[in-house]
Structure formats: structure tokens, C-alpha cells
Design a protein around this motif. Structure first.
Motif, PDB file in Angstrom:
ATOM      1  N   TRP A   6      -4.430   6.678  12.251  1.00 33.12           N
ATOM      2  CA  TRP A   6      -3.868   6.135  11.023  1.00 33.12           C
ATOM      3  C   TRP A   6      -2.952   4.968  11.365  1.00 33.12           C
TER       4      TRP A   6
ATOM      5  N   ARG B 160       0.836  -1.201   0.000  1.00 31.94           N
ATOM      6  CA  ARG B 160       0.000   0.000   0.000  1.00 31.94           C
ATOM      7  C   ARG B 160       0.869   1.248   0.000  1.00 31.94           C
ATOM      8  N   SER B 161       0.405   2.278  -0.662  1.00 30.48           N
ATOM      9  CA  SER B 161       1.128   3.549  -0.694  1.00 30.48           C
ATOM     10  C   SER B 161       0.565   4.540   0.316  1.00 30.48           C
ATOM     11  N   THR B 162      -0.548   4.193   0.952  1.00 27.64           N
ATOM     12  CA  THR B 162      -1.166   5.091   1.938  1.00 27.64           C
ATOM     13  C   THR B 162      -1.405   4.336   3.237  1.00 27.64           C
ATOM     14  N   ASP B 163      -1.532   5.100   4.318  1.00 27.93           N
ATOM     15  CA  ASP B 163      -1.830   4.498   5.610  1.00 27.93           C
ATOM     16  C   ASP B 163      -3.268   3.978   5.627  1.00 27.93           C
TER      17      ASP B 163
END
Length: 362
Positions: A91, A64-67
């Protein structure tokens, strides 16, 4: 919270875990076989999280590139439907996921508001949302929520399951299963094969509303829960057809009309008698100067007659015959002019001389 396989009736299961802000990592999902109720949880299961399944989730999260977001009360699932925002409570760093003997852990960065709420014991449970296969094995960790009542209604769960089936790509086999789930959902709802998420959402809401209406209908009729609405209607019609009205509660229409007419006649006669009395009193005490005025007031009705009598002065000259019907010398008027008595009437009735003469021609 999880979404159940759509091969059977959709159900909601809530995996509720205690939450705190002091640990370096928080347990996100328990190890082994778990189901609700578990602690303060509600719902159904079971689900099975093994070390192997957890490692698969960890590998997915690492890409994943995001939290991973945490919200309040699973508002992320409701935002599109109720139009309310879904603010984050924290997060989760997807690269912090770690398998331990008792479950899947991760590092959460809480917002200041959420941290204060947890420390104040305003929120006590953490509820994860995850898809799982037909065997109850979790496939991914989508998001989590702070909650005290970790559950969503069946309609929202069904929609969430369909959406996760579309958007979540685990592997080829899981993708094939998810596609079948969506197709079965669309077929069950009677929608076109290319139905959108919004159409699915609307159809589910309509089903729930129809069920609520049917339940209310049965309750109103005092019918059993398993009685079909059509059967309840048939039973109601049958009872209505056999029940004869109690005729002691009714009278013939002719009797009703006759009574109504008599009452109307009595009322009219009473009003006529009252008007006659008022006019006689006015003539006797001089507030009505003559018969022509009396006849004119009679055409105006009781209300106008009463208003005149209340404002008109009593004229003593009109009550006596000391002048044998002739006005005193001081009250004689010139030709075409009104005498004092007539002027008093005009004043009392708010009339001009011309209006009086028009109502009382010589």
C-alpha cells in the motif's frame, strides 16, 4: 505500465523500475523523458514527467482518502474479466509522494508475502499505471504492480484506457479529452453511444477473436499475412474448380456394387457349406439324433449348431445298426416317454422333454 491515447492504435507501454524493501521511499516514476524499452521494460513512449507535472500528481494524491494499492501482475486490471481476486502486495501512502531530481517517490508498506518475495528476488520490478495526455504527460498515479513481465495485451489496455477516461477527473480540459477518447472508442467498435463498459469489453474481445481466426485461416491456406480472408477463399475456389480428380483412384459405382454383391454371396455360400458339414458330422457321430433335429438346427444358424455340438454327447447307439434300427431293450421307452438317446439329446441341448417333443413330433 500506462495506457496510450486512443486517437491512434492503442498500445501498451511499461515503465519498469527496480524495487526493493530497504529504502525509506521507492521511486514510482522516472523523471524527464522516458519510454520503453528501459532496463527490462517493453513497450512504446515517450512520456514526459516534469517537476510541474509531478506536483500536479502529488496534489491529486493528497486529496485521496484511501491508500494507493499495489497488486501482483496487474491483476486489478484483469479481475473483472477473469474473476480472480487481486490481492494487495503493498500500500502506497498518497500523502508520502515526493518529487526528487530523478523522479516521483513514495512510501510503500509491503505485505509480508510481498516483502519475502522481493527479498528472495522472486519479484524485481515495479510497474505503475497512469493516464496521460496527448503530449505524453502523466496525469495521475492510479495503482502499481509487482511484476517480472510488465505488460498487458492491447485489448486490456484499450479497456483500461476507456475506464480511466470515465472515472478519472483531472481537470476540465483533461475530462473533455477523455470523453472524446471514449466516444471515438465506441464509434470505432460500432457500438451505441450509451454502451456500457461490459459491452466495450465484449466488443474488444470479439475483435481479437476475429483477428485470431483470420490469422489461423491464412495459415491453414498458406496465404500471406496481408491477404484478406475473402481473397483467400476466392483463390481456393478457383484452384478447386480447375483441379481434375485422378480417376485412377476411383472405380465406377456399378463395379463397386457388383463386387460387394459377389463378396456377400461368397460369404453366404461359405457359411452354408460349413453348416452342412457340421450337421453331417453331428448326424454321423450321434450328437444330432435325427433329421428333424438337424433341420431345426439349420434354421438356428452356425453359432447355435456349434454350441449344440460342443455340449452334446456322442451316442454310440445312433452310429450303429446292430439292432436293425431298433433300440436295445434297455433303452425302449414307454408310450409318450423319451428313450435314453432322446433324453441324452435333451440333456446336451438343455431342453425339457416337452420342448423336445414339440421340436420332434412323431
Amino acid at each position: 505500465m500506462t495506457t496510450h491515447s486512443l486517437h491512434s492504435k492503442p498500445r501498451v507501454a511499461v515503465c519498469a523500475l527496480s524495487v526493493q524493501t530497504t529504502s525509506d521511499k521507492t521511486r514510482l516514476m522516472p523523471a524527464g523523458t522516458f519510454h520503453a524499452p528501459r532496463g527490462a521494460a517493453e513497450g512504446n513512449g515517450p512520456w514526459h514527467l516534469s517537476a510541474e507535472a509531478a506536483q500536479a500528481i502529488i496534489r491529486l494524491a493528497a486529496g485521496r482518502s484511501t491508500d494507493i494499492a499495489l497488486d501482483y501482475e496487474h491483476q486489478t486490471l484483469y479481475a473483472e474479466k477473469n474473476g480472480k481476486p487481486a490481492p494487495a502486495s503493498g500500500w502506497l501512502d498518497p500523502r508520502s509522494l515526493e518529487w526528487r531530481e530523478d523522479g516521483l517517490y513514495g512510501s510503500i508498506a509491503w505485505t509480508a508475502a510481498a516483502s519475502a518475495a522481493i527479498d528472495a528476488n522472486e519479484y524485481r520490478y515495479l510497474s505503475p499505471v497512469f493516464p496521460y495526455d496527448a503530449n505524453g504527460v502523466p496525469l495521475d498515479l492510479l495503482h502499481l504492480a509487482l511484476t517480472n513481465t510488465p505488460a498487458i495485451d492491447e485489448g486490456a489496455a484499450q479497456l483500461a484506457a476507456a475506464r480511466m477516461a470515465i472515472t478519472h477527473d483531472v481537470n476540465d480540459d483533461a475530462q473533455e479529452i477523455d470523453t472524446v477518447k471514449r466516444e471515438q472508442l465506441i464509434q470505432t467498435l460500432g457500438l451505441a453511444a450509451e454502451a456500457t463498459d461490459e459491452q466495450i469489453d465484449t466488443a474488444i474481445a470479439a475483435l481479437k477473436a476475429a483477428q485470431a481466426d483470420a490469422d489461423a485461416f491464412r495459415t491453414a491456406l498458406g496465404a500471406k499475412d496481408d491477404v484478406k480472408p475473402s481473397e483467400a477463399v476466392a483463390a481456393l475456389k478457383a484452384s478447386s474448380a480447375t483441379a481434375a480428380p485422378d480417376m485412377t483412384d476411383y472405380v465406377p459405382m456399378a463395379v463397386y456394387q457388383e463386387t460387394t454383391q459377389q463378396l456377400a454371396a461368397l460369404k453366404a455360400g461359405s457359411e452354408t457349406a460349413e453348416l452342412d458339414t457340421l450337421i453331417k458330422e453331428g448326424l454321423d457321430d450321434g450328437r444330432i439324433p435325427g433329421q428333424k433335429t438337424a433341420d431345426w438346427l439349420r434354421t438356428k444358424g452356425i453359432a447355435a449348431c456349434k454350441a449344440h455340438l460342443e455340449g452334446a454327447p456322442s451316442i454310440a447307439a445312433l452310429k450303429s445298426t446292430q439292432t436293425q434300427g431298433k433300440p436295445p431293450e434297455s433303452t425302449q421307452a414307454k408310450d409318450g416317454e423319451l428313450n435314453e438317446a432322446e433324453l441324452a439329446v435333451c440333456k446336451g441341448m438343455g431342453l425339457t422333454a416337452e420342448q423336445y417333443r414339440a421340436a420332434n413330433p412323431a
